[in-house]
Design a protein around this motif. Structure first.
Motif, PDB file in Angstrom:
ATOM      1  N   THR A 199       0.838  -1.212   0.000  1.00 48.87           N
ATOM      2  CA  THR A 199       0.000   0.000   0.000  1.00 48.87           C
ATOM      3  C   THR A 199       0.863   1.250   0.000  1.00 48.87           C
ATOM      4  O   THR A 199       0.650   2.185  -0.791  1.00 48.87           O
ATOM      5  CB  THR A 199      -0.929   0.013   1.219  1.00 48.87           C
ATOM      6  OG1 THR A 199      -1.762  -1.150   1.190  1.00 48.87           O
ATOM      7  CG2 THR A 199      -1.799   1.267   1.221  1.00 48.87           C
ATOM      8  N   ALA A 205       2.625   1.624  -3.284  1.00 48.98           N
ATOM      9  CA  ALA A 205       1.709   2.129  -4.311  1.00 48.98           C
ATOM     10  C   ALA A 205       1.555   3.637  -4.206  1.00 48.98           C
ATOM     11  O   ALA A 205       1.527   4.348  -5.218  1.00 48.98           O
ATOM     12  CB  ALA A 205       0.355   1.439  -4.179  1.00 48.98           C
ATOM     13  N   SER A 216      -1.762   1.589  -8.291  1.00 47.51           N
ATOM     14  CA  SER A 216      -2.655   0.888  -7.371  1.00 47.51           C
ATOM     15  C   SER A 216      -1.911  -0.194  -6.603  1.00 47.51           C
ATOM     16  O   SER A 216      -0.878  -0.713  -7.060  1.00 47.51           O
ATOM     17  CB  SER A 216      -3.827   0.265  -8.140  1.00 47.51           C
ATOM     18  OG  SER A 216      -3.373  -0.784  -8.969  1.00 47.51           O
ATOM     19  N   GLN A 217      -2.474  -0.575  -5.426  1.00 43.58           N
ATOM     20  CA  GLN A 217      -1.856  -1.639  -4.640  1.00 43.58           C
ATOM     21  C   GLN A 217      -1.869  -2.978  -5.374  1.00 43.58           C
ATOM     22  O   GLN A 217      -0.865  -3.708  -5.360  1.00 43.58           O
ATOM     23  CB  GLN A 217      -2.571  -1.745  -3.281  1.00 43.58           C
ATOM     24  CG  GLN A 217      -1.967  -2.764  -2.319  1.00 43.58           C
ATOM     25  CD  GLN A 217      -2.549  -4.152  -2.510  1.00 43.58           C
ATOM     26  OE1 GLN A 217      -3.687  -4.292  -2.974  1.00 43.58           O
ATOM     27  NE2 GLN A 217      -1.768  -5.178  -2.176  1.00 43.58           N
TER      28      GLN A 217
END
Length: 310
Positions: free
Chosen positions: A31, A34, A40-41
């Motif tokens: 996370t 990202a 995005s994760q």
């Protein structure tokens, strides 16, 4: 049987995969990685899986929502400093630190040297106060010879050299304008045409300048002939002669028109004659960090002065 080369040897590693690896090693979670990378994760997770499959190695241990880098991942990350530092220097050449023990050798013809060069030189000197700078003010033909022989690191010129040993990198385009005293009746016109100059007192550049050919061609095509009162080698000299009332002149407005005497003004000239101001440097040599930093500052100053057709 032929040798089986189906096993991936890692030769197809992609730069974004290495960026993801470094971001995870640095932040500890997909996370956070990202967020750092602006993706995005799930994209981070997919990229890690792709890299592990590509290399055939486990790079991260999954524990409690965190990714713990294995010794394999840490070893790869340690190798990335050289790569990312090189990429940063390529993408941001002005960040390279010049070597202050090596003088930066700059050359320019008188008009550019006197009317434009002090600005970017001052910018460079303030940024790199320990750097020695050598400036030569040379006629255009001598300047080209000095560059070709490697006696100059970088030169600025609005001439069009045709020399196999000289690299030309344009950084600014300008359109020829007509220079005149403010009280000249031509100043009432929005645009000056060749026929406006027929029989008029005219200050011309000497014939060794490449721009002279383009101007003469435009006048000849219209069947007009100004009355040449004097020929001079520099635009600064032409401007002073126009100020003294010896006629009008067709000039490259960069950089002269940016610092005009209050008694002078310019008007666009048609047909349009476009002139390039360029960096000149020796062919076969790489620009030094100091040269690249200086070129970036020249471009920044030139962009600041861009206005209208100038």
């Amino acid at each position: 049987m032929p040798e089986d080369n189906s096993k991936n040897d890692g030769s197809d590693i992609r730069l974004r995969e290495l960026r993801v690896l470094r971001a995870i090693v640095t932040t500890g979670t997909t996370t956070a990685a990202a967020d750092v990378l602006g993706i995005s994760q799930p994209a981070v997770s997919r990229t890690v899986a792709q890299l592990e499959e590509r290399l055939g190695r486990v790079l991260f241990a999954r524990e409690g929502g965190r990714l713990l880098p294995t010794s394999e991942a840490l070893g790869i990350d340690a190798e990335l400093d050289v790569l990312f530092n090189a990429l940063d220097r390529i993408e941001n050449p002005d960040r390279r630190a010049p070597d202050p023990t090596v003088p930066l050798r700059i050359a320019a013809p008188p008009t550019i040297a006197h009317r434009f060069l002090p600005g970017p030189v001052a910018d460079f000197s303030r940024r790199y106060p320990d750097q020695t700078i050598l400036i030569d003010v040379l006629s255009s033909d001598v300047l080209v010879t000095q560059v070709a022989e490697g006696r100059v690191d970088i030169a600025l010129s609005d001439a069009e050299p045709n020399h196999a040993a000289v690299r030309v990198e344009p950084f600014r385009a300008s359109h020829v304008v007509c220079l005149m005293r403010r009280e000249n009746p031509l100043s009432a016109k929005q645009v000056i045409l060749p026929e406006d100059l027929d029989g008029l007192a005219y200050v011309a550049q000497t014939r060794r300048h490449s721009a002279r050919v383009a101007k003469d061609r435009a006048l000849a095509a219209a069947g007009v002939q100004p009355r040449i009162t004097i020929e001079t080698a520099t635009v600064v000299s032409a401007a002073e002669l126009v100020r003294e009332g010896l006629g009008v002149a067709l000039i490259n407005p960069f950089p002269t028109a940016l610092r005009l005497d209050a008694s002078l003004t310019t008007r666009p000239f048609e047909p349009t004659i476009t002139l390039q101001t360029s960096f000149l440097s020796p062919i076969g040599t790489r620009h030094s960090p100091a040269t690249l930093a200086f070129m970036a500052m020249v471009r920044a100053r030139a962009n600041q002065t861009q206005k209208g057709d100038f």
